[in-house]
Enzyme design. Structure first.
Site, PDB file in Angstrom:
ATOM      1  N   ARG A 120      69.743  56.220 154.562  1.00 33.98           N
ATOM      2  CA  ARG A 120      70.340  57.504 154.953  1.00 33.98           C
ATOM      3  C   ARG A 120      71.560  57.423 155.866  1.00 33.98           C
ATOM      4  NH1 ARG A 120      68.182  59.471 150.728  1.00 33.98           N
ATOM      5  NH2 ARG A 120      66.094  60.338 150.830  1.00 33.98           N
ATOM      6  N   ASP A 154      61.431  52.573 146.706  1.00 33.75           N
ATOM      7  CA  ASP A 154      62.232  53.809 146.665  1.00 33.75           C
ATOM      8  C   ASP A 154      61.985  54.630 147.936  1.00 33.75           C
ATOM      9  OD1 ASP A 154      63.989  55.761 145.912  1.00 33.75           O
ATOM     10  OD2 ASP A 154      62.802  56.521 144.233  1.00 33.75           O
ATOM     11  N   HIS A 190      62.964  52.194 139.323  1.00 37.33           N
ATOM     12  CA  HIS A 190      61.750  53.024 139.304  1.00 37.33           C
ATOM     13  C   HIS A 190      61.339  53.497 137.901  1.00 37.33           C
ATOM     14  CE1 HIS A 190      64.915  56.019 139.435  1.00 37.33           C
ATOM     15  NE2 HIS A 190      65.057  55.975 140.742  1.00 37.33           N
TER      16      HIS A 190
END
Lengths: 428, 313
Positions: free
Chosen positions: A65, A306, A233
């Site tokens: 982030r 993830d 994923h």
């Protein structure tokens, strides 16, 4: 500083090691490995009787982030969280703000990671400038700074033309194109997997074919240009079969799955809990069981978390406007050991391959990391220790996990990377 | 009669057959009272009911308001456009604000599935779901059931066809739960683009051929076609929809004798239902509207802890 890791079962499949050994670490380097090392050689002794000592776990898929989303996580808290969960290396995805699409931001991320001094951060650069799917980002310049892969992360590479160019362009750098496989025309405003449960709950569904179509497209393009495609994923049976077939044809396709797609299915959405909202969505039980088969038969290369932290208010809201994704560093080892080892009888060796050896190969870390003269890079976990997941111990800033309060068998114990030593605690 | 077993009415799915009958029997008594000279039964005097309508609604909101007034409750309407929601307040903060007003019951309409559960999880009050996205609309299913039972004399063993936009309908989901629990055969019909994935696993039949589906029907429930769906290309035109799935006069004439036609409203004449049908003697559409009041009175009364013998005495 001298540490002695005593009585652990040392497992490093890359050099065929599986033996009870003591490991002496001096100033971050492994200086001695032998059947028994005297305790007085070290300043601090960790008796890890009953634990597995593995080469450090590598997470191919994490969102730290920073820059831009520091309210959810920073590089420092993310890297700390990773070590508390048992990871020594983590790949930082580029969907930051601004996005990781140029050398300057890659340098910034690496500098922050170095200052933080926890898990090693391996940046993944964007495929396209601003992840807009139009022009290639400065991949070569980012490789110079140290990216290990490219991805338009969170978005599929926009067009067949761009996939072709990106796969071609990456060939000389030897890095994979990591694909978030989602045909966006099929997932508009959708919340969960399309299936019986989306029908029952009245939630808009993302059909599994939204993933399969992009996986198929990319495999076709990749076989044509002979590049290296990595599916992120992966969550459907059909996509898994596509990858298996491509591998059987000898094409360079690798893939990762997440702990949550292995552990959970779309029936959990019945709670309307926004911690079950992610992309790709939790799939049907049939897909889930197919993924476990893919683990067993070797089609799946790696387990990646993830890790997707969000501030509380992005999850404490209506389900159809909730942010997608859950945190994963600090629950991965308990979830995987409980499910794959204890419930499905998958060997510890195979789990070490999935979480350390194979992902390390994908990002080109040195193999055979548990040897005298190498930098200490170890994940130590107790496969038999039961833990009730308690997010108040988490080092991540975020708390968006569906595993809170769950009793799981298997727990991270100690993570060592050079002189950084973290005693892990993720529950009671 | 015992007290109602649930604190909230979030959907039909959690209810038992007995719960459903308890609501319908209570509604029947309220209908009797309301048909008399004194239409009021102030059992909820002094109780505060908040009507939290975060999505447009005219008939459901009006129906609840009448039910609340007949029960003598204090009511407050909190609608999305008039509230701070448009100023960007989160749903959670809105709930906490409303909780400070100490309501006894909150009636909620919201576009998001699960929103009534979110409200119930975060507020100290009984919650009535007046429609949460495409998930459930329990009082609609209850008033439909009341109307079927009244018209057909029974609420089991019937062939019930529900047709139109199944995919986006909360009405159909609540009706499936209710009608299956009561032991009816439910058949869904509509264009495949508007039939959701694996819906047959809810215990219903699917027949894309509307003419065939209604052959043996005792009850035909038409669902409203929202015109904006056309933009999303679920079907090519309203005319074509009417041709394939509209309840036309010709189709009405093919129905069994005694079969009834229903619609939750508002109706689109000439789209899912033609005027000759909507205005025919088979139509119980307006009965549905008036029964809605009695059913909602029953729901509010029971959630407030009322018992049926209080009324009958």
């Amino acid at each position: 500083m001298k540490y002695l890791i005593k009585n652990g079962n040392v497992i490093d499949p890359s050099i065929g090691l599986n033996k009870k050994l003591d490991i002496l670490i001096e100033d971050g380097m492994i200086t001695e490995i032998s059947d028994s090392i005297e305790e007085n050689k070290a300043n601090k002794v960790f008796d890890v009787q009953g634990c597995v000592v593995a080469p450090g776990f590598v997470d191919l898929h994490a969102h730290l982030r920073e820059p831009g989303g520091e309210r959810a996580e920073t590089i420092e808290t993310g890297a700390m969280s990773a070590m508390n969960g048992g990871f020594t290396h983590i790949c930082a995805m580029p969907n930051t703000s601004p996005c990781m699409d140029n050398a300057a931001i890659i340098s910034l991320v690496l500098d922050k990671a170095k200052t933080a001094g926890y898990a090693e951060v391996l940046p993944v650069g964007a495929v396209s400038k601003k992840r807009e799917g139009k022009e290639l980002a400065s991949i070569g310049e980012m490789v110079e700074k140290g990216i290990v892969a490219v991805s338009d992360d969170g978005l599929p590479v926009a067009t067949s033309d761009l996939v072709k160019k990106a796969l071609e362009y990456c060939i000389p750098f030897g890095i994979p194109l990591m694909e978030h496989a989602e045909d966006l025309t099929l997932t508009k405003k959708a919340v969960m997997n399309e299936g019986f449960y989306s029908t029952k709950l009245g939630l808009k569904g993302m059909p599994s074919i939204a993933e399969d179509i992009i996986v198929a497209r990319d495999i076709i393009v990749n076989s044509y240009v002979k590049g290296w495609l990595h599916i992120q994923h992966l969550s459907t049976e059909y996509s898994l079969n596509l990858v298996r077939e491509a591998k059987n044809r000898g094409e360079r396709v690798t893939c990762e799955v997440t702990p949550h797609h292995l552990f959970l299915n779309d029936s959990y959405l019945e709670s309307f809990d926004t911690n079950y909202i992610m992309k790709p969505p939790l799939r049907s039980e049939k897909d889930r069981l197919a993924l476990i088969e893919g683990i067993k038969d070797g089609t799946i290369d790696a387990i990646a978390t993830d890790h997707a932290p969000h501030p509380n208010e992005y999850k404490n809201c209506e389900i159809d406007i909730a942010a997608f994704g859950i945190i994963g560093f600090e629950t991965a080892i308990p979830v995987i050991l409980d499910l794959l080892h204890h419930k499905h009888g998958i060997s510890i060796k195979r789990i070490v391959e999935l979480m350390s050896i194979n992902p390390a190969k994908i990002v080109k870390l040195e193999e055979g990391r548990i040897m005298e003269g190498k930098k200490a890079d170890l994940t130590i976990f107790n496969p038999e220790k039961e833990v009730i997941i308690n997010p108040s111990y988490f080092k991540s800033k975020a708390r968006n996990t569906p595993f809170k309060g769950l009793k799981l068998k298997g727990s991270p114990v100690l993570t060592v990377l050079g002189e950084r030593v973290v005693e892990c605690k993720v529950g009671d | 009669m015992t007290k109602f077993k649930h604190k909230h009415l979030l959907g039909i799915e959690p209810l038992s057959k007995e719960d459903i009958l308890q609501i319908l029997d209570t509604a029947k008594i309220f209908k009797g009272i309301c048909k008399g000279t004194n239409k009021k039964f102030p059992a909820l005097k002094g109780k505060l009911i908040l009507n939290l309508f975060m999505e447009n609604s005219t008939r459901t909101k009006s129906s609840f308001e009448i039910a609340e007034k007949r029960l003598g409750a204090d009511t407050l309407n909190f609608s999305a456009s008039a509230s701070s929601l448009s100023k960007g307040e989160s749903f959670y903060d809105t709930i906490k604000t409303l909780e400070s007003m100490e309501p006894h019951i909150v009636v909620i309409r919201h576009s998001s599935p699960g929103s009534s559960k979110f409200l119930a999880d975060n507020i100290d009050a009984s919650v009535v779901n007046a429609g949460d996205g495409a998930h459930e609309h329990p009082t609609q299913a209850l008033l439909d059931a009341y109307t079927v039972r009244e018209a057909m004399g029974t609420l089991e063993g019937l062939n019930i066809v529900i047709a139109g936009d199944i995919k986006h309908s909360r009405v159909v989901r609540s009706n499936i739960w209710l009608l299956k629990k009561m032991g009816n055969k439910v058949t869904l019909s509509g264009p495949p683009t508007l039939i959701p994935f694996d819906v047959d696993k809810l215990g219903v039949n699917v027949d894309y051929d509307f003419d065939n589906a209604i052959k043996d029907a005792d009850v035909v429930m038409m669902l409203r076609i929202q015109r904006e769906r056309m933009v999303e290309s679920f079907f090519p035109s309203l005319q074509e929809f009417n041709m394939l799935y509209g309840l036309t006069k010709k189709r009405m004439q093919s129905l069994k004798e005694g079969a009834i036609v229903m619609h939750p409203g508002p109706i689109n004449r000439g789209v899912e239902i033609n005027s000759e049908v909507a205005d025919s003697s088979r139509s119980v559409i307006l009965e549905q509207v008036s029964n809605g009041i009695y059913v909602r009175m029953a729901v509010l009364f029971l959630l407030a802890g009322g018992q049926i013998n209080e009324i009958s005495n």
